[in-house]
Design a protein around this motif. Structure first.
Motif, PDB file in Angstrom:
ATOM      1  N   ALA A  19     -25.113  20.751  25.848  1.00 20.93           N
ATOM      2  CA  ALA A  19     -25.297  19.364  26.260  1.00 20.93           C
ATOM      3  C   ALA A  19     -26.148  19.291  27.519  1.00 20.93           C
ATOM      4  O   ALA A  19     -27.046  18.452  27.628  1.00 20.93           O
ATOM      5  N   VAL A  20     -25.881  20.175  28.439  1.00 24.47           N
ATOM      6  CA  VAL A  20     -26.648  20.176  29.681  1.00 24.47           C
ATOM      7  C   VAL A  20     -28.110  20.488  29.395  1.00 24.47           C
ATOM      8  O   VAL A  20     -29.015  19.841  29.909  1.00 24.47           O
ATOM      9  N   ALA A  21     -28.336  21.491  28.553  1.00 25.93           N
ATOM     10  CA  ALA A  21     -29.707  21.861  28.229  1.00 25.93           C
ATOM     11  C   ALA A  21     -30.429  20.678  27.588  1.00 25.93           C
ATOM     12  O   ALA A  21     -31.578  20.377  27.908  1.00 25.93           O
ATOM     13  N   ASP A  49     -20.774  22.569  26.369  1.00 25.40           N
ATOM     14  CA  ASP A  49     -21.210  22.058  27.660  1.00 25.40           C
ATOM     15  C   ASP A  49     -22.606  22.566  27.977  1.00 25.40           C
ATOM     16  O   ASP A  49     -23.473  21.812  28.433  1.00 25.40           O
ATOM     17  N   ALA A  50     -22.810  23.860  27.728  1.00 28.17           N
ATOM     18  CA  ALA A  50     -24.125  24.438  28.019  1.00 28.17           C
ATOM     19  C   ALA A  50     -25.203  23.762  27.178  1.00 28.17           C
ATOM     20  O   ALA A  50     -26.276  23.413  27.679  1.00 28.17           O
TER      21      ALA A  50
END
Lengths: 276, 276
Positions: free
Chosen positions: A206-208, A203-204
């Motif tokens: 993908a967000v970045a 998730d981290a």
DNA sequence: GCGTACTCTATACAACGTACAAAGTAAGCG
DNA sequence: CGCTTACTTTGTACGTTGTATAGAGTACGC
């Protein structure tokens, strides 16, 4: 048991016709016999007397194309249209090979499970070492196939991959003095920990990637307005601990650290069960 | 830090125009100032001299309607159209109250965090008791708001709910002898465990509901075809352990058992850090 | 050589978030 | 009082998804 808690997402497939489902429903609604047949590749021998033109593709080709797409871009990139284009056919052609997207996901899941590296456990190896190896392998699996954590895994497709993986991983707990039921619980517990951490890490990432904004930049953008949130008198612990962590990890979410920290806790917790 | 790993899903909102986004991208792309303003409800004082007609609703009303829908039917049921209908307005009206669905999810997340029950820790209480209370509360939160586990939680909306929850939960680890960084790691670890278990439980529930087929019925339907999968010579451990677990839990996934088993492991693992 | 079982294609549907533009409303100012 | 202007609310439209359905083309078995 773990198997009952290890299956693939399905996109609706009610008894009668349903088009364009939205949510992630998990089925078993599609004909179980057909799905199992596909999982164990029973139709692969091209069983003589088939009337029409030969098929230009194979189930494996479809699954591999789907895997390539999902590995690269997650479940969002995995559309029937994209798979078809990748194979040079029209979308509806896929439905001659696979009953629907739900079953395709089952096949993908079983395929990556089957392909995992499974070095045999050495007899003198400690259970800590074996369980660590299983955890590491699962972490690598999830990080290499980011779509895995997006699946709703209930009622596993009982294919060769799922079974082989289950068999192997249960073996890691030899020597801990667990009965069969506790052994299954322990495996479920370890796999849950790994998946949870992998999800956070993915998730981290993908967000970045999607926000074109690093964690640091995000904090910088918010900082001027965060007087209230980081109010030391209202949230003394939160602001102190938050700042300490931010400094320690440079404002980033440090997945590697979380994994190492957590795995030690997991192993210590299992050790307290009575093993060495 | 935990906060950096605790935020809401966003549905794309690039710098320029993007309509009809599909995946779950998490942003921070939307104006941070506007989002923070909403989170702390700065505009609530109806700041004099507003030219047009008064608004017929409030942000809180929108958030509450959204919560009702999501609590009842998960994220699938949470569509802007449904929220609007629930409030007696047209879909586009919502966009005067909230910049988009992503920000609405941020508000929902902060709202349920803020409303959690937080009984003060008693000084003589052991850390095991306090951490158990935090875990129980989070389990109840997730089971009561099934959409929470569907969110991609990175870069939390730093609203009052998120901050208050973080402050309170950090307090549970008092007496364990952890420094600030380890305390954050420990909390992340515990919350990850709870969320992982809750996800499994909710997935199992959703599948049971949607497939109109109980776990037992599913096994019955597959059993005739499972000779291969449950082959005792090929998968001796798997078939033995699988059967033992199936008998112990009657073929169902027993989430309650998994939670109790796991929580004991979690606490024992933390205890090994050096605390009492 | 013809019927039939099959493969593959083209078109169509309903649902999603929300961009865009028009229509309606009331406050501020002359 | 009436005009301007900022604001709220609405209607319509787009592109995307999985797949139902129906048609077009192909090659085996008789």
């Amino acid at each position: 048991m773990t198997l009952t808690c290890d299956n693939a997402q399905k996109t609706r497939k009610g008894g009668s016709g349903m088009s364009g489902a939205k949510g992630k429903s998990s089925s078993g609604a599609g004909d179980p016999a057909r799905t199992l047949e596909l999982l164990w590749r029973d139709g692969s021998a091209a069983p003589a007397g088939r009337r029409g033109p030969r098929q230009g593709l194979t189930v494996d080709a479809v699954v591999d194309a789907a895997l390539a797409l999902a590995d690269a871009g997650g479940l969002d990139a995995l559309t029937m249209r994209a798979v078809a284009q990748h194979l040079g056919v029209t979308p509806m052609t896929l439905y001659t090979y696979v009953p629907g997207k739900a079953e395709l996901l089952d096949l993908m899941l079983d395929a990556v499970f089957l392909r995992m590296h499974r070095p045999p456990f050495r007899p003198e190896e400690s259970w800590r070492s074996r369980v660590t190896a299983v955890a590491d392998a699962n972490r690598a699996l999830h990080l290499g196939h980011p779509w895995l954590v997006e699946l709703r895994i209930v009622r596993a497709p009982l294919g060769p991959g799922v079974m082989t993986k289950y068999e192997y991983e249960l073996g890691a707990f030899e020597g801990l003095g667990l009965d069969d039921v506790a052994r299954d619980s322990a495996l479920t517990y370890v796999l849950g920990f790994v998946q949870s951490g992998a999800r956070a890490e993915l998730d981290a990432r993908a967000v970045a990637r999607e926000s074109a904004m690093s964690d640091g930049e995000w904090w910088d953008a918010h900082e001027p307005l965060l007087a209230r949130a980081l109010d030391e008198s209202r949230f003394p612990l939160a602001s102190r601990v938050g700042e300490a962590s931010a400094i320690a990890y440079d404002g980033l979410y440090d997945a590697e650290h979380a994994y190492r920290f957590g795995l030690e806790r997991v192993l210590d917790g299992l050790a307290a069960l009575g093993g060495s």
